[in-house]
Design a protein around this motif. Structure first.
Motif, short mmCIF file in Angstrom:
data_model
loop_
_atom_site.label_atom_id
_atom_site.label_comp_id
_atom_site.label_asym_id
_atom_site.label_seq_id
_atom_site.Cartn_x
_atom_site.Cartn_y
_atom_site.Cartn_z
N LEU A 1 0.81 -1.35 0.45
CA LEU A 1 -0.15 -0.09 -0.07
C LEU A 1 0.70 1.61 0.31
O LEU A 1 0.26 2.14 -0.48
CB LEU A 1 -1.42 -0.10 1.28
CG LEU A 1 -1.39 1.71 1.15
CD1 LEU A 1 -2.63 1.58 0.14
CD2 LEU A 1 -2.97 0.79 2.39
N VAL A 2 2.31 1.36 0.68
CA VAL A 2 2.91 2.14 0.69
C VAL A 2 3.39 2.35 -0.66
O VAL A 2 3.58 3.35 -1.05
CB VAL A 2 3.93 2.61 1.81
CG1 VAL A 2 5.09 3.45 1.83
CG2 VAL A 2 3.70 2.05 3.27
N ALA B 1 2.34 1.22 10.58
CA ALA B 1 1.03 2.06 10.35
C ALA B 1 1.13 3.49 11.30
O ALA B 1 1.50 4.53 11.02
CB ALA B 1 -0.47 2.25 10.74
N ASN B 2 1.42 3.00 12.48
CA ASN B 2 1.61 4.40 13.71
C ASN B 2 3.47 5.41 12.63
O ASN B 2 3.50 5.60 12.77
CB ASN B 2 2.67 3.49 14.69
CG ASN B 2 1.10 4.24 15.90
OD1 ASN B 2 0.37 4.96 16.02
ND2 ASN B 2 0.73 2.36 16.14
N TYR B 3 4.15 4.15 12.85
CA TYR B 3 5.68 4.95 12.45
C TYR B 3 5.38 5.52 10.91
O TYR B 3 6.11 6.39 10.98
CB TYR B 3 6.40 3.92 11.75
CG TYR B 3 7.39 4.05 11.31
CD1 TYR B 3 8.24 3.82 9.57
CD2 TYR B 3 8.53 4.04 12.18
CE1 TYR B 3 9.41 4.10 8.97
CE2 TYR B 3 9.77 4.58 11.95
CZ TYR B 3 10.15 4.47 9.98
OH TYR B 3 11.66 4.79 9.73
N LEU B 4 4.60 4.77 9.70
CA LEU B 4 4.15 5.43 9.05
C LEU B 4 3.13 7.05 9.35
O LEU B 4 4.28 7.67 8.43
CB LEU B 4 2.97 4.41 7.77
CG LEU B 4 3.92 3.62 7.68
CD1 LEU B 4 3.00 2.73 6.44
CD2 LEU B 4 4.97 3.56 6.16
N SER B 5 2.39 7.03 10.21
CA SER B 5 2.03 8.16 10.14
C SER B 5 2.82 9.33 10.28
O SER B 5 1.66 10.63 11.22
CB SER B 5 0.56 7.60 11.67
OG SER B 5 1.58 7.98 12.70
N ALA C 1 2.59 8.89 2.87
CA ALA C 1 3.14 8.15 3.39
C ALA C 1 2.40 7.64 4.79
O ALA C 1 1.98 7.32 5.85
CB ALA C 1 4.85 7.97 4.05
N ARG C 2 2.32 9.49 5.45
CA ARG C 2 1.77 9.82 6.83
C ARG C 2 0.01 9.68 6.71
O ARG C 2 -0.55 9.39 7.46
CB ARG C 2 2.20 11.14 6.98
CG ARG C 2 3.27 11.55 7.41
CD ARG C 2 3.71 13.02 7.55
NE ARG C 2 4.57 12.76 7.85
CZ ARG C 2 5.68 14.64 7.94
NH1 ARG C 2 4.26 15.57 7.59
NH2 ARG C 2 6.73 14.39 8.67
N GLU C 3 -0.48 9.49 5.52
CA GLU C 3 -1.86 9.33 5.13
C GLU C 3 -2.11 8.10 5.49
O GLU C 3 -2.97 7.73 5.57
CB GLU C 3 -2.34 9.94 3.64
CG GLU C 3 -3.29 10.21 3.62
CD GLU C 3 -3.83 10.24 1.92
OE1 GLU C 3 -4.07 11.54 2.45
OE2 GLU C 3 -3.59 9.33 1.10
N VAL C 4 -1.44 7.64 4.84
CA VAL C 4 -1.61 6.02 4.43
C VAL C 4 -1.57 5.68 6.05
O VAL C 4 -2.42 4.66 6.45
CB VAL C 4 -0.29 5.51 3.94
CG1 VAL C 4 -0.59 3.70 3.97
CG2 VAL C 4 -0.41 5.80 2.39
N GLY C 5 -1.32 5.48 6.71
CA GLY C 5 -0.58 5.00 7.91
C GLY C 5 -1.20 5.72 8.89
O GLY C 5 -2.37 5.31 9.34
#
Ligand SMILES: Nc1nc2c(c(CN[C@H]3C=C[C@H](O)[C@@H]3O)cn2[C@@H]2O[C@H](COP(=O)(O)O)[C@@H](O)[C@H]2O)c(=O)[nH]1
Length: 347
Positions: free
Chosen positions: A88-89, A138-142, A169-173
């Motif tokens: 997804l990323v 997801a936490n790390y990405l956000s 990337a942040r939106e995905v997280g």
């Protein structure tokens, strides 16, 4: 203009029937309207027949599907939910890899290879996981920082639209945490493992995937990264486990910048003189312009006509299989006219 219109009723009737039955995403019907009005791009039917004849004679590659072609060299793949989030990323950042006119492309070094374009993006994201960056978390990405994303894509030159890649990337997280307990596998489960439902879910809840343009007042649906995400998940898992997703035959081709280049090389697409000069001169074609929307719409429609030509000859292929074959041709496109340059997050 476009010669797709039929010369007698039953062909038109057949066309309307075919359109209504196989267009659950509303993509074909919306690009069809553009094709009818297109002023800068034309679809030539004879080269479509030529291409279908070529492919009918050449058996092997037509059978290629994303699943058989999935490349582990540059894709992270551990067979778990982590791979689904990683994909997804990958596709949230899968756009616009070309350089300004006269500049060199951004490249990375990976396992002794110098990579550019899509392969550089995929390998950079795989390298990150190998360097213990939890890109599937997801936490790390956000809350991922610009410095970390710059480190991930370190190489020669800078990856284009860097800021947007950080935001995506942040939106995905963030959305994974808000709606799916951090796991895109939950979205797959919630969508009933149905490709169409999954594309609509991405369009609705992940704004960076909302690839819809306005053309002369009407919405034109492309949903390129949303659709390719499904094809990539299915390909990575070889159609099993999280890759066992139904209705993929109802996806369209993925309207990127390489397919139009290849179709134009076969003279399936023909650009009006002024547009041809701008594209060949590598001038920027504005995102959302009539020219850009016509290039993408005619690409999708030409591939639908190709799919039908093959089917009429008894060869059932999906749009995704046609896409894969054309895209691979586009990986050897140095001798072709340049692809069109539109700075965009959508492809
Ligand atoms: N239509 C379509 N566009 C695709 C792909 C891929 C890679 N996917 C496959 C690869 C292995 C797996 O089997 C995946 O399925 C990348 N792109 C797009 O191309 C552009 C990058 O091109 P270049 O500058 O040359 O790297 C950019 O817009 C990127 O978004 C595809 O498959 N179809």
């Amino acid at each position: 203009m476009a010669e797709y219109s039929s010369s007698h009723n039953d062909a038109a009737e057949n066309e309307r029937y075919m359109l209504s039955m196989t267009d659950p995403l509303g993509i074909l019907s919306s690009v069809h309207k553009v094709v009818e009005r297109s002023a800068h791009v034309k679809i030539n039917p004879a080269p479509i027949d030529h291409l279908s004849q070529l492919w009918l004679q050449d058996n092997a590659p037509a059978r290629q599907s994303a699943a058989s072609l999935w490349d582990e060299r540059y894709h992270f793949s551990d067979g778990t939910a982590r791979t689904v989030n990683w994909l997804l990323v990958l596709d949230a950042l899968n756009f616009c890899f070309w350089a300004e006119k006269g500049q060199d492309r951004w490249t990375i070094e990976y396992q002794g290879q110098t990579l550019n374009g899509y392969w550089a993006e995929a390998a950079a994201l795989k390298r990150a996981v190998e360097e213990e960056l939890p890109l599937w978390d997801a936490n790390y990405l956000s809350t991922i920082s610009e410095a970390t994303v710059a480190h991930i894509f370190r190489g020669t030159g800078t990856i284009p639209l860097f800021e947007q890649r950080v935001q995506h990337a942040r939106e995905v997280g963030r959305v994974l945490l808000e709606r799916y307990a951090g796991q895109f596998t939950q979205a797959i489960a919630q969508s009933g493992r149905n490709a169409i439902q999954l594309v609509l879910l991405l369009e609705r809840y992940f704004p960076s995937f909302r690839d819809v343009a306005i053309y002369r007042g009407s919405a034109v649906r492309f949903l390129k990264r949303a659709q390719i995400t499904i094809a990539d998940i299915s390909g990575s898992f070889h159609g099993k486990g999280w890759g066992a997703i139904t209705n993929q035959d109802q996806l369209t081709i993925f309207a990127d910048y390489k397919l139009p280049q290849v179709l134009r090389d076969y003279n399936v697409l023909e650009y009006q003189t002024e547009l041809a000069q701008r594209v060949d001169n590598q001038e920027l074609i504005p995102a959302g312009s009539e020219e850009e929307v016509e290039i993408r719409a005619c690409t999708i429609w030409a591939c639908e006509l190709l799919r039908r030509a093959l089917q009429q000859q008894g060869r059932r292929v999906t749009a995704a299989e046609i896409d894969m074959r054309l895209w691979l041709l586009g990986q050897q496109s140095d001798a072709m006219h340049p692809y069109h340059r539109t700075r965009t997050i959508y492809y």
